[in-house]
Each structure stands twice: as C-alpha cells, then as structure tokens.
Scaffold this motif. Sequence first.
Motif, PDB file in Angstrom:
ATOM      1  N   PRO A 128       0.810  -1.222   0.000  1.00 28.36           N
ATOM      2  CA  PRO A 128       0.000   0.000   0.000  1.00 28.36           C
ATOM      3  C   PRO A 128       0.843   1.270   0.000  1.00 28.36           C
ATOM      4  O   PRO A 128       0.461   2.282  -0.591  1.00 28.36           O
ATOM      5  CB  PRO A 128      -0.830  -0.104   1.286  1.00 28.36           C
ATOM      6  CG  PRO A 128      -0.127  -1.083   2.124  1.00 28.36           C
ATOM      7  CD  PRO A 128       0.543  -2.040   1.199  1.00 28.36           C
ATOM      8  N   CYS A 148       1.898   1.943  -3.564  1.00 26.11           N
ATOM      9  CA  CYS A 148       0.761   2.494  -4.303  1.00 26.11           C
ATOM     10  C   CYS A 148       0.505   3.946  -3.900  1.00 26.11           C
ATOM     11  O   CYS A 148       0.186   4.796  -4.751  1.00 26.11           O
ATOM     12  CB  CYS A 148      -0.485   1.658  -4.037  1.00 26.11           C
ATOM     13  SG  CYS A 148      -0.401  -0.034  -4.681  1.00 26.11           S
ATOM     14  N   ALA A 149       0.667   4.243  -2.610  1.00 24.01           N
ATOM     15  CA  ALA A 149       0.492   5.619  -2.140  1.00 24.01           C
ATOM     16  C   ALA A 149       1.554   6.531  -2.736  1.00 24.01           C
ATOM     17  O   ALA A 149       1.279   7.685  -3.085  1.00 24.01           O
ATOM     18  CB  ALA A 149       0.546   5.663  -0.615  1.00 24.01           C
ATOM     19  N   LEU A 179      -3.358   4.913   5.966  1.00 27.22           N
ATOM     20  CA  LEU A 179      -2.419   3.799   5.850  1.00 27.22           C
ATOM     21  C   LEU A 179      -1.541   3.679   7.091  1.00 27.22           C
ATOM     22  O   LEU A 179      -1.276   2.572   7.571  1.00 27.22           O
ATOM     23  CB  LEU A 179      -1.550   3.974   4.606  1.00 27.22           C
ATOM     24  CG  LEU A 179      -2.269   3.890   3.257  1.00 27.22           C
ATOM     25  CD1 LEU A 179      -1.264   4.035   2.117  1.00 27.22           C
ATOM     26  CD2 LEU A 179      -3.039   2.581   3.116  1.00 27.22           C
ATOM     27  N   TYR A 201      -1.814   0.250   8.959  1.00 30.23           N
ATOM     28  CA  TYR A 201      -0.729  -0.715   8.774  1.00 30.23           C
ATOM     29  C   TYR A 201       0.453  -0.490   9.717  1.00 30.23           C
ATOM     30  O   TYR A 201       1.176  -1.437  10.022  1.00 30.23           O
ATOM     31  CB  TYR A 201      -0.238  -0.681   7.326  1.00 30.23           C
ATOM     32  CG  TYR A 201      -1.278  -1.141   6.336  1.00 30.23           C
ATOM     33  CD1 TYR A 201      -1.583  -2.497   6.196  1.00 30.23           C
ATOM     34  CD2 TYR A 201      -1.978  -0.230   5.556  1.00 30.23           C
ATOM     35  CE1 TYR A 201      -2.535  -2.920   5.304  1.00 30.23           C
ATOM     36  CE2 TYR A 201      -2.940  -0.645   4.652  1.00 30.23           C
ATOM     37  CZ  TYR A 201      -3.219  -1.993   4.530  1.00 30.23           C
ATOM     38  OH  TYR A 201      -4.189  -2.409   3.636  1.00 30.23           O
TER      39      TYR A 201
END
Length: 271
Positions: free
Chosen positions: A161, A164-165, A183, A187
């Motif tokens: 993630p 992707c961020a 996030l 996470y």
Amino acid sequence: MQDEASAVVITLTLLTQLLTGAVLGLIISTTGVGGGILILPVLTWMFGMDALSAVATANLMSMLMKLSSSWMHFRLGNIPIKLSLIVLFIMLPSTLLASYGITLLSSVDGWHDRVQWGINGLVVIAIALSLFIFCTRMFHPDRVAAQNVNQKRSLAAFIVPGTCAGITIGATGVGGGVVMLPLLMKYANMNIKHAIGTSVFVTMLLSGASAFAYGQGGYTDVRLALLLSAGSILSLPLARYLLRTVSEQAFQRLTFGFIVVSAVMMLYRMV
C-alpha cells in the motif's frame, strides 16, 4: 491615478494569496490534509491552472509549507523518526517513478488530456479508500481494537500500500491526509497525532522529490508557490495551540470532515 489603481490591485492580490496560504497552512499543520487535495482545487479554481500545472505547483507548495510544520511536530514529539524514515524509504522510489512518468506522458502528442483525466481519477480513488478506512476507525472502533491486539507494529504490511500511495502522491500531489494518514493508522498502528506528524514529515520530502521532477518539465509556478507558502507561516501559532489543546478524537473527526469536503470538491471538478 492609473499607477495608484495598479498598486492597489497588486496589494490586494498579494494579501489574497497570503491569506489563502495561511488558511491552507493551518489545515495542513493541524490535520495533515491539504498538501494536494485542497490545494489542487484552489490552484485550478482561483488561479486558473490546468491539472498538470496544478499538481506540479501543489507539490512544491506542499514541500515548502511542511518545512515549518514538520519542525513543529518534531518539537511536539509527533514524529517517530525511525518509523518515518522506513516509510520514506518504501515510498520514495514509486513517487519519483510516477512523477517522471507523468511528465514524459504529458509531452507525447495526444496524451495531455488523458494524463489530466488519469490524475483526477487517481485522486477520486484515493479519497474513496481513505473514507472507507476512516469510517471503519470512527464507527467500528471495537473492530479496529480487536485487530490491533493481534497486530505487531511492523511496516512489512505497509510495503504494497505504501508503494501504491507513493505512485498516487507522485502522479497527483495528493498524499498527507488523504492517502498516508489512513495507511499509517491501519498498517503502522499509529495514533492520529503520530500519523499526522509522520505524514507531514514524509510527504514534505516526497513532495520535494516530485516537485524537482515536475520542475524539470517547466510545469511549476514557482512565484505563486512561494507566496502561498509564505502565507502559511502566519497560521503556525494557532496551529501549535490547537495541537496542544484539541483531543485526538476531535482531530480524527476534523480530518474526516476535510476529506469529505475534498471528495465533494474533486467530484464536482470532474463533472
């Protein structure tokens, strides 16, 4: 008379830009939201920029505005340095790749409009995911607490993630509150104030790297970015006071509210 009228117009323009920067700086410093998601509509609606120029200028503004904000959060103890550097290491390569990729694609004949639609689409997707995560934390805290009992603070789950961020930040200028805050809370198991501090610090560096890439393509309005960023300094005393006195729950609701407002603004812009 004409010279006096011109001087008045210039003065009012400068004051408007400084005041706009002060409002944006207050939102960024206290919530982590605004580096792209609020600045982009301001640059397009108030200053008439297209999507690509707005993203380039927003990245430079985000870096400049977050210099002082990062120092403030560091002094307040809201930036866990080791975790922040790991997050930066994960996200930096994809941010640079996306920034250079956008500049190259936009220079290809027939691709400029497609790139702008792609930017707007990524922004909407980022907002939707952020709202989902925030809604889960706000309205189902028992579920989140149960997950956190069995979840060790490890950033291994953050790699995919986070990458992707990084792509989203590099391609759209959207990052701090809309992408990174949820996030980091989900996470990296951070509380809201540590997540805000970390997102401000990390996106300051990521935005600087992205601004450098866009600047080479000539898309950045450096003068406007400097003026709006100078205005953001005016709001620091109020931001510092709010961070010391406002509760974590209030900040979470405030951040959620700004993301909702941003979603409405961006959807209206695409229609």
